[in-house]
Design a protein around this motif. Structure first.
Motif, PDB file in Angstrom:
ATOM      1  N   SER A 174      31.022  37.046  30.756  1.00  0.00           N
ATOM      2  CA  SER A 174      30.794  37.460  32.136  1.00  0.00           C
ATOM      3  C   SER A 174      30.986  36.333  33.146  1.00  0.00           C
ATOM      4  N   ASN A 175      30.579  35.122  32.812  1.00  0.00           N
ATOM      5  CA  ASN A 175      30.704  34.024  33.778  1.00  0.00           C
ATOM      6  C   ASN A 175      32.161  33.742  34.127  1.00  0.00           C
ATOM      7  N   ALA A 176      33.014  33.716  33.114  1.00  0.00           N
ATOM      8  CA  ALA A 176      34.425  33.436  33.356  1.00  0.00           C
ATOM      9  C   ALA A 176      35.084  34.550  34.166  1.00  0.00           C
ATOM     10  N   ILE A 177      34.743  35.799  33.866  1.00  0.00           N
ATOM     11  CA  ILE A 177      35.350  36.916  34.600  1.00  0.00           C
ATOM     12  C   ILE A 177      34.820  36.965  36.026  1.00  0.00           C
ATOM     13  N   SER A 178      33.543  36.647  36.213  1.00  0.00           N
ATOM     14  CA  SER A 178      32.993  36.597  37.570  1.00  0.00           C
ATOM     15  C   SER A 178      33.674  35.516  38.396  1.00  0.00           C
ATOM     16  N   ASP A 179      33.920  34.357  37.790  1.00  0.00           N
ATOM     17  CA  ASP A 179      34.620  33.274  38.494  1.00  0.00           C
ATOM     18  C   ASP A 179      36.040  33.696  38.852  1.00  0.00           C
ATOM     19  N   LEU A 180      36.709  34.384  37.929  1.00  0.00           N
ATOM     20  CA  LEU A 180      38.062  34.873  38.212  1.00  0.00           C
ATOM     21  C   LEU A 180      38.044  35.826  39.404  1.00  0.00           C
ATOM     22  N   LEU A 181      37.100  36.751  39.409  1.00  0.00           N
ATOM     23  CA  LEU A 181      37.025  37.738  40.493  1.00  0.00           C
ATOM     24  C   LEU A 181      36.811  37.051  41.838  1.00  0.00           C
ATOM     25  N   GLU A 187      43.444  40.874  49.260  1.00  0.00           N
ATOM     26  CA  GLU A 187      44.271  42.087  49.314  1.00  0.00           C
ATOM     27  C   GLU A 187      44.830  42.481  47.947  1.00  0.00           C
ATOM     28  N   CYS A 188      44.343  41.852  46.901  1.00  0.00           N
ATOM     29  CA  CYS A 188      44.871  42.096  45.555  1.00  0.00           C
ATOM     30  C   CYS A 188      43.861  42.899  44.740  1.00  0.00           C
ATOM     31  N   LEU A 189      44.316  43.968  44.086  1.00  0.00           N
ATOM     32  CA  LEU A 189      43.456  44.743  43.194  1.00  0.00           C
ATOM     33  C   LEU A 189      43.383  44.062  41.831  1.00  0.00           C
ATOM     34  N   PHE A 190      42.207  44.020  41.250  1.00  0.00           N
ATOM     35  CA  PHE A 190      42.013  43.470  39.904  1.00  0.00           C
ATOM     36  C   PHE A 190      41.731  44.606  38.942  1.00  0.00           C
ATOM     37  N   ILE A 191      42.634  44.811  37.976  1.00  0.00           N
ATOM     38  CA  ILE A 191      42.417  45.780  36.898  1.00  0.00           C
ATOM     39  C   ILE A 191      41.847  45.038  35.707  1.00  0.00           C
ATOM     40  N   LEU A 192      40.654  45.423  35.294  1.00  0.00           N
ATOM     41  CA  LEU A 192      40.022  44.838  34.113  1.00  0.00           C
ATOM     42  C   LEU A 192      40.069  45.884  33.001  1.00  0.00           C
ATOM     43  N   ASP A 193      40.979  45.686  32.074  1.00  0.00           N
ATOM     44  CA  ASP A 193      41.193  46.615  30.959  1.00  0.00           C
ATOM     45  C   ASP A 193      40.235  46.233  29.833  1.00  0.00           C
ATOM     46  N   GLU A 194      39.239  47.105  29.600  1.00  0.00           N
ATOM     47  CA  GLU A 194      38.185  46.809  28.638  1.00  0.00           C
ATOM     48  C   GLU A 194      38.227  47.765  27.447  1.00  0.00           C
ATOM     49  N   ALA A 195      39.432  48.020  26.948  1.00  0.00           N
ATOM     50  CA  ALA A 195      39.599  48.976  25.847  1.00  0.00           C
ATOM     51  C   ALA A 195      38.773  48.613  24.626  1.00  0.00           C
ATOM     52  N   TYR A 196      38.591  47.321  24.372  1.00  0.00           N
ATOM     53  CA  TYR A 196      37.927  46.860  23.140  1.00  0.00           C
ATOM     54  C   TYR A 196      36.500  46.379  23.382  1.00  0.00           C
ATOM     55  N   LEU A 206      30.388  41.422  31.697  1.00  0.00           N
ATOM     56  CA  LEU A 206      30.207  41.356  33.140  1.00  0.00           C
ATOM     57  C   LEU A 206      29.441  42.584  33.631  1.00  0.00           C
ATOM     58  N   PRO A 207      28.320  42.388  34.331  1.00  0.00           N
ATOM     59  CA  PRO A 207      27.579  43.545  34.857  1.00  0.00           C
ATOM     60  C   PRO A 207      28.454  44.402  35.762  1.00  0.00           C
ATOM     61  N   ILE A 208      28.190  45.691  35.769  1.00  0.00           N
ATOM     62  CA  ILE A 208      28.979  46.612  36.579  1.00  0.00           C
ATOM     63  C   ILE A 208      28.536  46.530  38.030  1.00  0.00           C
ATOM     64  N   ASP A 209      29.504  46.334  38.927  1.00  0.00           N
ATOM     65  CA  ASP A 209      29.266  46.310  40.368  1.00  0.00           C
ATOM     66  C   ASP A 209      30.288  47.223  41.023  1.00  0.00           C
ATOM     67  N   VAL A 210      29.844  48.384  41.463  1.00  0.00           N
ATOM     68  CA  VAL A 210      30.782  49.358  42.048  1.00  0.00           C
ATOM     69  C   VAL A 210      30.894  49.193  43.561  1.00  0.00           C
ATOM     70  N   ASP A 211      30.330  48.133  44.111  1.00  0.00           N
ATOM     71  CA  ASP A 211      30.425  47.895  45.550  1.00  0.00           C
ATOM     72  C   ASP A 211      31.679  47.115  45.931  1.00  0.00           C
ATOM     73  N   ASP A 212      32.367  46.546  44.945  1.00  0.00           N
ATOM     74  CA  ASP A 212      33.563  45.741  45.215  1.00  0.00           C
ATOM     75  C   ASP A 212      34.809  46.614  45.054  1.00  0.00           C
ATOM     76  N   PRO A 213      35.499  46.978  46.125  1.00  0.00           N
ATOM     77  CA  PRO A 213      36.662  47.861  46.016  1.00  0.00           C
ATOM     78  C   PRO A 213      37.906  47.178  45.449  1.00  0.00           C
ATOM     79  N   ARG A 214      37.810  45.864  45.166  1.00  0.00           N
ATOM     80  CA  ARG A 214      38.963  45.156  44.585  1.00  0.00           C
ATOM     81  C   ARG A 214      39.027  45.304  43.070  1.00  0.00           C
ATOM     82  N   LEU A 215      37.998  45.878  42.453  1.00  0.00           N
ATOM     83  CA  LEU A 215      37.890  45.887  40.990  1.00  0.00           C
ATOM     84  C   LEU A 215      37.874  47.311  40.445  1.00  0.00           C
ATOM     85  N   ILE A 216      38.758  47.575  39.490  1.00  0.00           N
ATOM     86  CA  ILE A 216      38.730  48.817  38.713  1.00  0.00           C
ATOM     87  C   ILE A 216      38.616  48.436  37.244  1.00  0.00           C
TER      88      ILE A 216
END
Length: 365
Positions: A174-181, A187-196, A206-216
């Protein structure tokens, strides 16, 4: 005879498919595979509850499914602690990736990803006229800093990352992905593919935060739930993003039977936990097998292990020989990753057959 012209985008696309199915190879070889461990399907089947629910649902298959997928979305929302308006369904992650590309990318836009990332994402970017920009893996892991630098430099409309990664099996907590975000351009969308994601320790996610419209975030029932053939995936995002999915998604795309099975599987967490435990044992078997054969394997947080053969030529030769002898496998083609062969964790019986044939081929080599 004249024909209507194809669109310029389609006319200029190469005739390729992201994956050649094992059925195609079986038809070409004129015989079935003995072991099917190349597509990261679950060898451990589906929850008995899900199987029963799908069988029962098949009685009503004359009717269309619920186009809103209300029950399944409500269950997913409750499980993740979000509102139902933060969840949408798709026919697997593959479907969702195509929808996201349509939503956020105009023809000619740059899209940032790792060189050798999930081929279906690349397929959609090309198919909708995007321009894929890549950075290589670093030490067999996605280079997170290079990815965000690339997205900023190219003014990318989308940044894509699979985590845990396909095809290497690597994982960032989670720390590394939070830093990346934090570094993703505004203006860039971040797709986080969590198939596995079912295969990683829950406290590292990474905790779920649905308030950030840049992340799907996109997830699937194809792996630990064992429902690859049913085609069920879902996205978690800001409610405005989910409403926009409704403009382009195929509303009857997740069938009545698939919805019933996925809902029942969610309600059987003990089954999923048993699959995760079985996969952990299988990964250890593969690590030992690679060592016995004198090669290394990459650490994995998925339901597969990447065997490292040192060169692309050697990896291709071993894989093709094993395919000829009845083992379905796949390998990445990108430079730097082409030395790997990806092996799905099969059942103990699958692994016994594979181990025997693998050591036989390696001894011959």
């Amino acid at each position: 005879m004249s024909r209507p012209p194809y669109s310029e985008i389609v006319e200029n696309l190469p005739s390729v498919t992201p994956f050649v199915g094992p059925e195609t190879i079986e038809r070409q070889q004129g015989k079935p595979f003995r072991v099917r461990i190349g597509a990261n399907e679950s060898a451990f089947g589906v929850s008995p509850r899900a199987a029963a629910a799908m069988s029962e649902a098949a009685r009503g298959v004359a009717w269309y499914c619920d186009p809103e997928g209300y029950e399944l979305r409500a269950e997913l929302a409750a499980m993740h602690g979000v509102d139902i308006e933060n969840v949408t369904l798709g026919a697997g992650i593959d479907d969702l990736l195509g929808l996201i590309v349509r939503m956020y990318m105009d023809p000619g836009d740059a899209v940032a990803a790792s060189l050798g990332c999930y081929p279906t994402f690349v397929y959609h970017v090309d198919g909708f006229g995007g321009r894929l920009e890549t950075v290589p893996y670093r030490n067999d892991r996605n280079d997170l800093t290079a990815l965000t630098d690339l997205a900023a430099k190219q003014q990318a409309s989308i940044l894509y990352l699979s985590n845990p990664d396909n095809p290497t099996g690597s994982y960032y907590g989670s720390n590394a992905i939070s830093d990346l975000l934090d570094r993703v351009p505004p203006e860039c969308l971040f797709i986080l593919d969590e198939a596995y994601l079912d295969f990683v320790p829950p406290d590292t996610i990474l905790p779920i935060d649905v308030d950030d419209p840049r992340l799907i975030r996109v997830r699937t029932f194809s792996k630990a739930h064992g429902m690859a053939g049913a085609r069920v995936g879902y996205a978690i995002a800001h409610r405005d993003v989910i409403r926009t999915f409704d403009k382009v998604r195929l509303h009857f795309g997740v069938s009545l039977v698939a919805q019933a099975g996925a809902l029942a599987s969610l309600r059987d967490p003990e089954f999923v936990a048993s699959v995760v435990k079985a996969v952990e044992a299988g990964r250890e078997d593969y690590r030992e097998l690679a060592a016995d054969a004198g090669i290394t394997s990459l650490p994995s947080q998925t339901n597969f292990v990447a065997f490292d053969f040192g060169t692309g030529e050697r990896a291709g030769a071993v894989m093709n020989t094993l395919i000829e002898r009845g083992v379905f496998l796949r390998k990445p083609a990108a430079p730097g990753l082409d030395r790997l062969v990806r092996v799905t964790v099969g059942t103990p019986g699958d692994r016994a057959v594979f181990s025997e044939l693998f050591l036989e081929v390696m001894n011959e080599a």
